[in-house]
Scaffold this active site. Structure first.
Site, PDB file in Angstrom:
ATOM      1  N   SER A 259       0.808  -1.121  -0.120  1.00 24.17           N
ATOM      2  CA  SER A 259       0.012   0.109  -0.008  1.00 24.17           C
ATOM      3  C   SER A 259       0.831   1.400  -0.033  1.00 24.17           C
ATOM      4  O   SER A 259       1.691   1.387  -0.721  1.00 24.17           O
ATOM      5  CB  SER A 259      -0.949  -0.018   1.230  1.00 24.17           C
ATOM      6  OG  SER A 259      -1.981   0.986   1.000  1.00 24.17           O
ATOM      7  N   ASP A 353      -8.643  -5.628  -5.665  1.00 22.16           N
ATOM      8  CA  ASP A 353      -8.154  -4.557  -4.648  1.00 22.16           C
ATOM      9  C   ASP A 353      -8.972  -3.221  -4.886  1.00 22.16           C
ATOM     10  O   ASP A 353      -9.488  -2.657  -5.977  1.00 22.16           O
ATOM     11  CB  ASP A 353      -6.701  -3.931  -4.916  1.00 22.16           C
ATOM     12  CG  ASP A 353      -6.360  -2.999  -4.148  1.00 22.16           C
ATOM     13  OD1 ASP A 353      -7.075  -2.386  -3.250  1.00 22.16           O
ATOM     14  OD2 ASP A 353      -4.906  -2.533  -4.094  1.00 22.16           O
ATOM     15  N   HIS A 387      -7.031  -6.164  -1.358  1.00 22.48           N
ATOM     16  CA  HIS A 387      -5.802  -5.166  -0.958  1.00 22.48           C
ATOM     17  C   HIS A 387      -4.858  -5.561   0.014  1.00 22.48           C
ATOM     18  O   HIS A 387      -3.485  -5.509  -0.219  1.00 22.48           O
ATOM     19  CB  HIS A 387      -6.389  -3.838  -0.603  1.00 22.48           C
ATOM     20  CG  HIS A 387      -5.344  -2.724  -0.368  1.00 22.48           C
ATOM     21  ND1 HIS A 387      -4.595  -2.246  -1.410  1.00 22.48           N
ATOM     22  CD2 HIS A 387      -4.849  -2.336   0.793  1.00 22.48           C
ATOM     23  CE1 HIS A 387      -3.716  -1.435  -0.968  1.00 22.48           C
ATOM     24  NE2 HIS A 387      -3.910  -1.398   0.407  1.00 22.48           N
TER      25      HIS A 387
END
Length: 448
Positions: A259, A353, A387
């Site tokens: 991320s 995601d 994610h």
């Protein structure tokens, strides 16, 4: 560009020689586990029940409490064989539980919190999680009486692992060193916009022979409380710390980020020396969330439009369309000049995601690298993965609070596919670092 789309089932698990028997009931039922009483969290666990009646119907339930007391549970319905044996590696789960079909590790990956918006994390890696397995009578809802129980420790530190808190200059981190004399290939591990210091992935990776520095970059001890402005000089200090450490094998190190940590790793590889390999999990090729500075360079954060947030009937936000396109207009200024990087890249992508468009970022990053004559990155895409692609057997987090958005957001993913992605990605990350961390680092000075 090497782009792999992966749709895998988790590999079959094998019995170890060591066996343990759980608490045995009056009917001589027993839960048998392999490994016996303790395993690393990212290792599979073989589960079986012996002493049942022929074709007896039972419900198996797994329970785990995090360090805040939050309960995570999964259950599955089974029918024993004619011999009264129930081996999850051979017996499919019947419909009606957390999963169905032949899923030897389903009771691990299907764990879900009893309260919404909780993600399973490990704060103190020095202590294990305690997994409880119960055998309950029948397939009722709720199931019947308890027939047998066993407990198993899911640990994070292999025997002999060294955990070293690092307070060196501005650096706030923890270094994990494997058993032995070393030196070991070095990796810096970065998490996302949640801040603080996350040690559990670094610790698990170090178990496989890497010296791994879990690095905090805001909202930890005396570091800035808010992620408003980040300076690459801080991360450069961490790189130099690793390169100068007697237990770290040079001449370069690897970077691993997820991320926000992913785009920070790309920025480090683009501007700083001593980077030999960079692995990014669902990252961005644009700077996100905070101003980034290095010497006389300033990269603004990618613009966003909160009007593009979609809120479902449960009040959970979908933010996948919030960020602007970094290839258009003034937002091009937020692009990280990854073409300056001289190390190989591995992009791990969850195709479901919902935090941002990770696959788009990876493909555009690959195009940019190749357009500048750089090495083709490896892109591995996982259908059905969201994610938070974590180490194996961390249960998928469907939704939780987003520190920057200020409300629960959906992260995407389907539990089984997400679990399979985590198992495969973990192996690919280790293989990537094993391949590249014995080479020569690119460049001997900063690229500015």
């Amino acid at each position: 560009m090497w782009r792999v789309v992966v749709s895998l089932r988790a590999g079959s698990q094998c019995w170890g020689r060591a066996m343990s028997t759980g608490q045995v009931s009056a009917t001589a039922l027993a839960v048998r586990l392999s490994p016996a009483a303790r395993s690393l969290f990212d290792e599979p666990l073989h589960i079986a029940v012996c002493g049942l009646g022929p074709r007896q119907r039972v419900t198996l339930r797994a329970s785990l409490r995090d360090e805040g007391g939050e309960l995570f549970q999964a259950s599955a319905r089974y029918q024993a064989g004619d011999d009264g044996e129930l081996d999850l590696a051979r017996c499919p789960a019947l419909p009606g539980g957390s999963f169905c079909g032949l899923e030897p590790t389903g009771l691990l990956w299907a764990l879900q919190p009893q309260q919404p918006f909780r993600r399973l994390v490990k704060r103190d890696v020095r202590t294990p999680f305690l997994l409880e397995l119960e055998v309950l009578e029948g397939h009722g809802d709720p199931p019947g009486r308890l027939l047998a129980r066993a407990q198993h420790e899911r640990a994070f530190l292999r025997d002999g692992m060294r955990r070293v808190p690092v307070r060196d200059g501005r650096i706030r981190a923890t270094l994990f060193l494997p058993p032995g004399n070393g030196p070991f290939p070095g990796v810096i591990d970065l998490y996302g916009a949640g801040g603080g210091l996350s040690e559990y992935r670094a610790c698990l990776l170090a178990n496989y022979g890497f010296a791994v520095l879990a690095l905090a970059f805001y909202s930890y001890e005396d570091l800035p409380k808010e992620m408003e402005e980040l300076h690459l000089e801080y991360f450069e200090e961490a790189i130099n710390y690793m390169l100068q450490h007697t237990q770290v094998k040079g001449p370069g190190i690897g970077l691993l980020g997820i991320s926000k940590g992913g785009d920070l790793c790309i920025s480090m590889a683009s501007f700083l020396k001593g980077i030999t390999a960079t692995a990014v999990i669902n990252g961005s090729i644009a700077n996100v969330g905070a101003v980034l500075r290095y010497k006389n360079v300033t990269i603004p954060p990618l613009g966003a439009n909160l009007k593009r947030i979609k809120v479902n009937e449960s009040g959970i936000a979908d933010i996948v369309d919030v960020l602007n396109n970094p290839l258009e207009g003034p937002d091009r200024k937020s692009l990280i000049p990854l073409e300056k990087a001289e190390c190989p890249f591995l992009f791990i992508v969850g195709q479901d995601d919902h935090n941002w468009k990770s696959e788009f970022f990876a493909i555009e990053g690959s195009k940019r690298l190749q357009a500048h004559g750089k090495e083709k990155p490896e892109i591995v895409c996982y259908p059905g993965a969201g994610h938070y692609i974590e180490p194996p057997f961390f249960p998928m987090c469907a939704a939780s609070m987003h520190v920057l958005v200020g409300k629960p957001v959906v992260w995407g993913g389907q539990p089984k596919a997400h679990c399979e992605a985590q198992i495969d990605a973990w192996q690919r990350i280790q293989a990537f670092f094993c391949k590249h961390l014995m080479g020569t680092p690119s460049g001997t000075s900063s690229k500015l």
